[in-house]
Scaffold this active site. Structure first.
Site, PDB file in Angstrom:
ATOM      1  N   SER A 117       0.825  -1.210   0.000  1.00  0.00           N
ATOM      2  CA  SER A 117       0.000   0.000   0.000  1.00  0.00           C
ATOM      3  C   SER A 117       0.850   1.247   0.000  1.00  0.00           C
ATOM      4  CB  SER A 117      -0.925  -0.009   1.215  1.00  0.00           C
ATOM      5  OG  SER A 117      -0.182  -0.245   2.381  1.00  0.00           O
ATOM      6  N   HIS A 138      -2.808  -3.144  -6.019  1.00  0.00           N
ATOM      7  CA  HIS A 138      -3.246  -2.814  -4.662  1.00  0.00           C
ATOM      8  C   HIS A 138      -4.749  -3.045  -4.509  1.00  0.00           C
ATOM      9  CE1 HIS A 138      -3.590   0.441  -1.316  1.00  0.00           C
ATOM     10  NE2 HIS A 138      -3.481  -0.763  -0.810  1.00  0.00           N
ATOM     11  N   GLU A 150      -5.921  -0.795  -7.558  1.00  0.00           N
ATOM     12  CA  GLU A 150      -5.009   0.262  -7.994  1.00  0.00           C
ATOM     13  C   GLU A 150      -3.809  -0.430  -8.634  1.00  0.00           C
ATOM     14  OE1 GLU A 150      -4.316   4.322  -5.360  1.00  0.00           O
ATOM     15  OE2 GLU A 150      -3.857   2.421  -4.464  1.00  0.00           O
ATOM     16  N   ASN A 188      -4.434   6.046  -0.901  1.00  0.00           N
ATOM     17  CA  ASN A 188      -3.873   6.401   0.405  1.00  0.00           C
ATOM     18  C   ASN A 188      -3.357   7.839   0.450  1.00  0.00           C
ATOM     19  OD1 ASN A 188      -4.484   4.154   1.922  1.00  0.00           O
ATOM     20  ND2 ASN A 188      -2.769   3.000   1.076  1.00  0.00           N
TER      21      ASN A 188
HETATM   22  N1  CAA Z   1     -15.185 -10.373   3.678  1.00  0.00           N
HETATM   23  C1  CAA Z   1     -16.132 -10.646   2.755  1.00  0.00           C
HETATM   24  N2  CAA Z   1     -17.336 -10.041   2.744  1.00  0.00           N
HETATM   25  C2  CAA Z   1     -17.574  -9.121   3.694  1.00  0.00           C
HETATM   26  C3  CAA Z   1     -16.658  -8.792   4.677  1.00  0.00           C
HETATM   27  C4  CAA Z   1     -15.413  -9.463   4.652  1.00  0.00           C
HETATM   28  N3  CAA Z   1     -14.465  -9.201   5.551  1.00  0.00           N
HETATM   29  N4  CAA Z   1     -17.214  -7.843   5.479  1.00  0.00           N
HETATM   30  C5  CAA Z   1     -18.433  -7.600   4.995  1.00  0.00           C
HETATM   31  N5  CAA Z   1     -18.656  -8.369   3.914  1.00  0.00           N
HETATM   32  C6  CAA Z   1     -19.851  -8.386   3.077  1.00  0.00           C
HETATM   33  C7  CAA Z   1     -21.033  -8.900   3.826  1.00  0.00           C
HETATM   34  O1  CAA Z   1     -21.110 -10.318   3.746  1.00  0.00           O
HETATM   35  C8  CAA Z   1     -22.177  -8.229   3.078  1.00  0.00           C
HETATM   36  O2  CAA Z   1     -22.412  -8.958   1.857  1.00  0.00           O
HETATM   37  P1  CAA Z   1     -23.880  -9.096   1.229  1.00  0.00           P
HETATM   38  O3  CAA Z   1     -24.335  -7.704   0.906  1.00  0.00           O
HETATM   39  O4  CAA Z   1     -23.625  -9.939   0.002  1.00  0.00           O
HETATM   40  O5  CAA Z   1     -24.714  -9.767   2.258  1.00  0.00           O
HETATM   41  C9  CAA Z   1     -21.599  -6.863   2.684  1.00  0.00           C
HETATM   42  O6  CAA Z   1     -20.176  -7.020   2.734  1.00  0.00           O
HETATM   43  C10 CAA Z   1     -22.006  -5.776   3.631  1.00  0.00           C
HETATM   44  O7  CAA Z   1     -21.585  -6.166   4.921  1.00  0.00           O
HETATM   45  P2  CAA Z   1     -22.398  -5.849   6.256  1.00  0.00           P
HETATM   46  O8  CAA Z   1     -23.865  -5.725   5.952  1.00  0.00           O
HETATM   47  O9  CAA Z   1     -21.975  -6.818   7.300  1.00  0.00           O
HETATM   48  O10 CAA Z   1     -21.804  -4.487   6.778  1.00  0.00           O
HETATM   49  P3  CAA Z   1     -21.773  -3.076   6.112  1.00  0.00           P
HETATM   50  O11 CAA Z   1     -22.901  -2.817   5.198  1.00  0.00           O
HETATM   51  O12 CAA Z   1     -21.546  -2.188   7.281  1.00  0.00           O
HETATM   52  O13 CAA Z   1     -20.460  -3.100   5.213  1.00  0.00           O
HETATM   53  C11 CAA Z   1     -18.138  -2.813   4.841  1.00  0.00           C
HETATM   54  C12 CAA Z   1     -19.207  -3.445   5.729  1.00  0.00           C
HETATM   55  C13 CAA Z   1     -18.236  -3.435   3.451  1.00  0.00           C
HETATM   56  C14 CAA Z   1     -16.797  -3.145   5.460  1.00  0.00           C
HETATM   57  C15 CAA Z   1     -18.416  -1.265   4.748  1.00  0.00           C
HETATM   58  O14 CAA Z   1     -18.508  -0.725   6.038  1.00  0.00           O
HETATM   59  C16 CAA Z   1     -17.340  -0.525   3.998  1.00  0.00           C
HETATM   60  O15 CAA Z   1     -17.313  -0.506   2.779  1.00  0.00           O
HETATM   61  N6  CAA Z   1     -16.410   0.151   4.741  1.00  0.00           N
HETATM   62  C17 CAA Z   1     -15.308   0.891   4.158  1.00  0.00           C
HETATM   63  C18 CAA Z   1     -14.214  -0.059   3.812  1.00  0.00           C
HETATM   64  C19 CAA Z   1     -13.024   0.632   3.218  1.00  0.00           C
HETATM   65  O16 CAA Z   1     -12.949   1.840   3.071  1.00  0.00           O
HETATM   66  N7  CAA Z   1     -12.028  -0.187   2.850  1.00  0.00           N
HETATM   67  C20 CAA Z   1     -10.802   0.313   2.301  1.00  0.00           C
HETATM   68  C21 CAA Z   1      -9.808   0.460   3.387  1.00  0.00           C
HETATM   69  S1  CAA Z   1      -8.282   1.085   2.781  1.00  0.00           S
HETATM   70  C22 CAA Z   1      -7.461  -0.305   2.243  1.00  0.00           C
HETATM   71  O17 CAA Z   1      -7.897  -1.396   2.319  1.00  0.00           O
HETATM   72  C23 CAA Z   1      -6.161  -0.084   1.599  1.00  0.00           C
HETATM   73  C24 CAA Z   1      -5.038   0.390   2.362  1.00  0.00           C
HETATM   74  O18 CAA Z   1      -3.973   0.439   1.766  1.00  0.00           O
HETATM   75  C25 CAA Z   1      -5.072   0.819   3.769  1.00  0.00           C
END
Ligand code: CAA
Length: 289
Positions: A117, A138, A150, A188
């Site tokens: 990242s 990424h 990415e 990021n």
């Molecule tokens: N693995 C697989 N599926 C997952 C999961 C996981 N860890 N967590 C949630 N899901 C799925 C659920 O099964 C659900 O699927 P369906 O719609 O098919 O039933 C869906 O995602 C939605 O989950 P929830 O209803 O439990 O929860 P939510 O609606 O609150 O969503 C979330 C959870 C998807 C994590 C949402 O909160 C979100 O998009 N958050 C932001 C995440 C983000 O910004 N990620 C990027 C981080 S930065 C990075 O990764 C890079 C870096 O370099 C730091």
């Protein structure tokens, strides 16, 4: 392209293995030993069980997907891989060692990629046997849910290598964006200053944890507030990336918030340690201030 190897069976590596197998690739999954690689596969099986319960995927398809993931004890079988993706710990010396070792079996046409990242791709490519076939891919957490990859070209990355990744990304159904090898790439570069600023705001007493998160979640329509997201990513990772932005640009706008530094020094790293800006020991996360 038929076989994808993934090095690192943690959250990111397992997610990459899962979406690759879902796209029909045969996947070789490794970690520091076979037990950890198998644990990565078990985690994927649990995820799929939940999807089957919710009728999002059939039992047969889930079993077929799992059948395409083969945990491996070492790099030797990766000689047959068309694409090797490293998703190990975000430490440069660990990644370089991996590229040196897996480089010994890398096929003549195969591509070697890193899910880093924040570490410069051009620099990492120096530890690979052929920088023209080295690239950054990424992914975002949770990998099965997030629609983006990415793609980062190092200085020496060839167009042929980029084309192979375009084909792979399309098979996964992800949107690809292309970034040059600049600090933080795109996501990021934009995200970390926001999370860091939320830490400054908290440290300066602008608002409570719950209100900072509610303000951004409801006021900006973000799925998570910035402090919840920082806990989700890991506060150590956020600090590390912020430090990369700060030290590689020398620009004071990227300086890490003192409160973020303190939390990392305290070992309060977010969800993974059950304590960050929220306490995760109970059924629902509770703000700690
Ligand atoms: N693995 C697989 N599926 C997952 C999961 C996981 N860890 N967590 C949630 N899901 C799925 C659920 O099964 C659900 O699927 P369906 O719609 O098919 O039933 C869906 O995602 C939605 O989950 P929830 O209803 O439990 O929860 P939510 O609606 O609150 O969503 C979330 C959870 C998807 C994590 C949402 O909160 C979100 O998009 N958050 C932001 C995440 C983000 O910004 N990620 C990027 C981080 S930065 C990075 O990764 C890079 C870096 O370099 C730091």
């Amino acid at each position: 392209m038929r076989t994808v190897a993934v090095i690192g069976a943690g959250q990111m590596g397992a997610g990459i293995a899962q979406v690759s197998a879902a796209a029909g690739y045969h996947v070789l999954l490794s970690d520091i030993d076979l037990t950890r690689a198998e644990a990565g596969k078990s985690g994927i099986a649990k995820q799929l069980d939940r999807q089957v319960e919710k009728a999002k995927i059939s039992r047969d398809d889930a079993d077929a997907l799992l059948g395409r993931i083969q945990p491996v004890a070492d790099y030797a079988p990766m000689a047959a891989a068309d694409l090797i993706i490293e998703a190990a710990t975000e430490r440069e010396e660990i990644k370089r060692k991996i590229f040196e070792n897996v480089g010994k079996v890398l096929g003549a046409e195969a591509v070697l990629a890193s899910n880093t990242s924040s570490i410069p791709i051009t620099r990492l490519a120096q530890a690979s046997p052929d920088p023209a076939r080295f690239i950054g891919v990424h992914f975002f957490n949770p990998v099965p849910v997030m629609g983006l990859i990415e793609v980062i070209r190092g200085l020496a990355t060839s167009q042929e290598t980029v084309a192979k990744i375009e084909q792979y990304g399309a098979a996964l159904g992800k949107r690809l964006v292309f970034a040059n090898d600049a600090p933080g790439f795109i996501v990021n570069r934009v995200l970390m200053p926001m999370l860091n600023e939320a830490c400054f705001a908290l440290g300066e007493g602008v608002a409570t944890i719950a209100d900072i998160d509610a303000a951004c979640q409801l006021g900006l329509n973000h799925p998570m507030g910035p402090l919840t997201l920082a806990d989700f990513i890991g506060l150590d990772t956020c600090l590390e990336i912020t430090n990369v932005l700060f030290t590689s640009t020398g620009d004071p706008k990227f300086r890490p918030a003192p409160l973020l530094v303190k939390y990392v020094e305290a070992g309060w790293l977010g969800r993974k340690t059950k304590r960050g800006f929220y306490d995760y020991t109970g059924d629902v996360p509770v703000p700690t201030r």
